[in-house]
Scaffold this active site. Structure first.
Site, PDB file in Angstrom:
ATOM      1  CD  GLN A   1      -2.447  -1.304   2.706  1.00 39.17           C
ATOM      2  OE1 GLN A   1      -3.492  -0.738   3.016  1.00 39.17           O
ATOM      3  NE2 GLN A   1      -1.768  -2.041   3.561  1.00 39.17           N
ATOM      4  CG  ASN A   2       4.169   1.242   2.267  1.00 38.05           C
ATOM      5  OD1 ASN A   2       3.140   1.534   2.854  1.00 38.05           O
ATOM      6  ND2 ASN A   2       5.099   0.481   2.810  1.00 38.05           N
TER       7      ASN A   2
ATOM      8  CG  HIS B   1      -2.962   2.691  -1.826  1.00 34.56           C
ATOM      9  ND1 HIS B   1      -2.907   2.672  -0.455  1.00 34.56           N
ATOM     10  CD2 HIS B   1      -4.108   2.053  -2.157  1.00 34.56           C
ATOM     11  CE1 HIS B   1      -3.972   2.039   0.025  1.00 34.56           C
ATOM     12  NE2 HIS B   1      -4.709   1.648  -0.979  1.00 34.56           N
TER      13      HIS B   1
ATOM     14  CB  THR C   1      -1.147  -2.787   6.784  1.00 34.15           C
ATOM     15  OG1 THR C   1      -2.355  -2.097   6.455  1.00 34.15           O
ATOM     16  CG2 THR C   1      -1.413  -4.281   6.815  1.00 34.15           C
ATOM     17  CB  SER C   2      -3.898   0.322  10.600  1.00 33.06           C
ATOM     18  OG  SER C   2      -4.298   0.948   9.396  1.00 33.06           O
TER      19      SER C   2
HETATM   20  P1  OAD Z   1      -1.365   3.033   8.966  1.00 26.19           P
HETATM   21  O1  OAD Z   1      -0.648   4.279   9.367  1.00 26.19           O
HETATM   22  O2  OAD Z   1      -2.851   3.029   9.014  1.00 26.19           O
HETATM   23  O3  OAD Z   1      -0.869   1.819   9.875  1.00 26.19           O
HETATM   24  C1  OAD Z   1       0.491   1.581  10.104  1.00 26.19           C
HETATM   25  C2  OAD Z   1       0.653   0.275  10.864  1.00 26.19           C
HETATM   26  O4  OAD Z   1       2.044  -0.001  10.989  1.00 26.19           O
HETATM   27  C3  OAD Z   1       0.069   0.258  12.276  1.00 26.19           C
HETATM   28  O5  OAD Z   1      -0.711  -0.916  12.475  1.00 26.19           O
HETATM   29  C4  OAD Z   1       1.318   0.221  13.177  1.00 26.19           C
HETATM   30  O6  OAD Z   1       1.093  -0.522  14.369  1.00 26.19           O
HETATM   31  C5  OAD Z   1       2.317  -0.495  12.283  1.00 26.19           C
HETATM   32  N1  OAD Z   1       3.721  -0.213  12.561  1.00 26.19           N
HETATM   33  C6  OAD Z   1       4.284   0.924  13.023  1.00 26.19           C
HETATM   34  N2  OAD Z   1       5.634   0.800  13.107  1.00 26.19           N
HETATM   35  C7  OAD Z   1       5.935  -0.459  12.669  1.00 26.19           C
HETATM   36  C8  OAD Z   1       7.157  -1.189  12.480  1.00 26.19           C
HETATM   37  N3  OAD Z   1       8.350  -0.677  12.769  1.00 26.19           N
HETATM   38  N4  OAD Z   1       7.062  -2.459  11.999  1.00 26.19           N
HETATM   39  C9  OAD Z   1       5.856  -3.014  11.687  1.00 26.19           C
HETATM   40  N5  OAD Z   1       4.685  -2.360  11.859  1.00 26.19           N
HETATM   41  C10 OAD Z   1       4.718  -1.109  12.320  1.00 26.19           C
HETATM   42  O7  OAD Z   1      -0.824   2.650   7.506  1.00 26.19           O
HETATM   43  P2  OAD Z   1      -1.451   1.690   6.392  1.00 26.19           P
HETATM   44  O8  OAD Z   1      -2.167   0.535   6.998  1.00 26.19           O
HETATM   45  O9  OAD Z   1      -0.361   1.407   5.439  1.00 26.19           O
HETATM   46  O10 OAD Z   1      -3.425   5.377   1.521  1.00 26.19           O
HETATM   47  O11 OAD Z   1      -2.486   2.644   5.722  1.00 26.19           O
HETATM   48  C11 OAD Z   1      -3.178   2.218   4.553  1.00 26.19           C
HETATM   49  C12 OAD Z   1      -3.435   3.382   3.648  1.00 26.19           C
HETATM   50  O12 OAD Z   1      -4.057   4.440   4.355  1.00 26.19           O
HETATM   51  C13 OAD Z   1      -2.186   4.019   3.074  1.00 26.19           C
HETATM   52  O13 OAD Z   1      -1.677   3.370   1.939  1.00 26.19           O
HETATM   53  C14 OAD Z   1      -2.644   5.404   2.733  1.00 26.19           C
HETATM   54  C15 OAD Z   1      -3.465   5.709   3.952  1.00 26.19           C
HETATM   55  O14 OAD Z   1      -4.471   6.635   3.814  1.00 26.19           O
HETATM   56  C16 OAD Z   1      -3.372   6.411   0.674  1.00 26.19           C
HETATM   57  O15 OAD Z   1      -2.669   7.391   0.854  1.00 26.19           O
HETATM   58  C17 OAD Z   1      -4.239   6.249  -0.500  1.00 26.19           C
END
Ligand code: OAD
Length: 234
Positions: free
Chosen positions: A91-92, A109, A177-178
């Site tokens: 998703q990055n 994305h 990912t959350s």
């Molecule tokens: P989020 O910011 O929602 O979630 C990040 C996740 O990473 C959380 O569950 C954290 O607990 C976890 N995390 C943090 N540090 C970590 C580490 N060192 N190792 C492993 N996990 C860690 O990000 P996404 O789930 O990627 O879309 O968000 C999905 C989409 O929402 C993104 O692609 C973006 C956003 O809006 C768009 O911009 C279209």
């Protein structure tokens, strides 16, 4: 422990890049706490004020270039070179997997490193990860980042490819990912329904944690190192 996995899918989110120094979206220091997506990350914002939206994305490119892939990114590309049916569905948009030499990367994305002309329907791909010198297409139209913003549809071909890869997966590893944004939730369930062994690497609990066979409460790089040492990719 089973180790003869062939079709491996890594499903990555912002937590994968967090250790490289790229901010996540929702947690502490998350991008959407500082910037309202309604003003910076949707077609409506771009139509109303394209320069502000482009400035925001230029800043994200500059910040991304200050960061480098970490050992977890390199582990994944090593696994791909050993097991060629390994895919990364991410998703990055920061291009970090490609900078670590991964090739089978499906960017759900889009990418900070591509721009598109909405009138000519062409994509300008900056494979060198540099700054864009012009914000305009040769046709005179303003270029927009080739990113799936809020309220945008995902690219049809990308969904098709990701679905195909997930259906075939025998090992599905979600990292950082959350799982709050579609299709994250749908994809993990699809992999499980099709028989994949499910692993989640995330220091924190997520909405989907309960569906996983194995949960690793570690940072991305540490979680991957653990799996490598346990022989999951032998
Ligand atoms: P989020 O910011 O929602 O979630 C990040 C996740 O990473 C959380 O569950 C954290 O607990 C976890 N995390 C943090 N540090 C970590 C580490 N060192 N190792 C492993 N996990 C860690 O990000 P996404 O789930 O990627 O879309 O968000 C999905 C989409 O929402 C993104 O692609 C973006 C956003 O809006 C768009 O911009 C279209």
């Amino acid at each position: 422990m089973k180790s003869d996995f062939i079709n491996i899918v890594f499903f990555t989110g912002a937590g994968m890049s967090a250790e490289s120094g790229v901010p996540t979206y929702r947690g502490k220091g998350g991008i959407w706490h500082e910037y309202k997506w309604e003003e910076y990350a949707c077609q409506n914002a771009f139509d109303n004020n394209p320069q502000i939206v482009l400035d925001f994305h230029e800043l994200r490119r500059i910040e991304a270039l200050k960061c480098n892939p970490h050992s977890g990114h390199f582990r994944m590309s090593e696994i791909e070179s050993k097991k060629d049916k390994t895919y990364i569905i991410t998703q990055n948009i920061d291009g970090m997997h490609q900078r670590a030499a991964s090739k089978n990367v499906i960017e759900l994305h889009g990418s900070l490193w591509r721009m598109k002309c909405q009138s000519e329907k062409i994509i300008i791909d900056d494979k060198n990860f540099g700054k864009y010198s012009s914000r305009y297409c040769k046709c005179g139209n303003i270029l927009r980042p080739d990113i799936v913003w809020f309220k945008d549809m995902l690219d049809e071909y990308t969904i098709k490819k990701a679905t195909e890869v997930i259906i075939n997966a025998d090992l599905f590893i979600s990292i950082g990912t959350s799982a709050l944004v579609w299709p994250a939730a749908g994809y993990a369930n699809l992999a499980k329904d099709n028989g994949a062994y499910m692993i989640e690497i995330n220091p924190h609990n997520t909405e989907l944690s309960t569906i996983y066979d194995k949960i690793i409460r570690k940072k991305a790089s540490e979680g991957l190192e653990y799996l490598v040492n346990e022989g999951y990719f032998n």
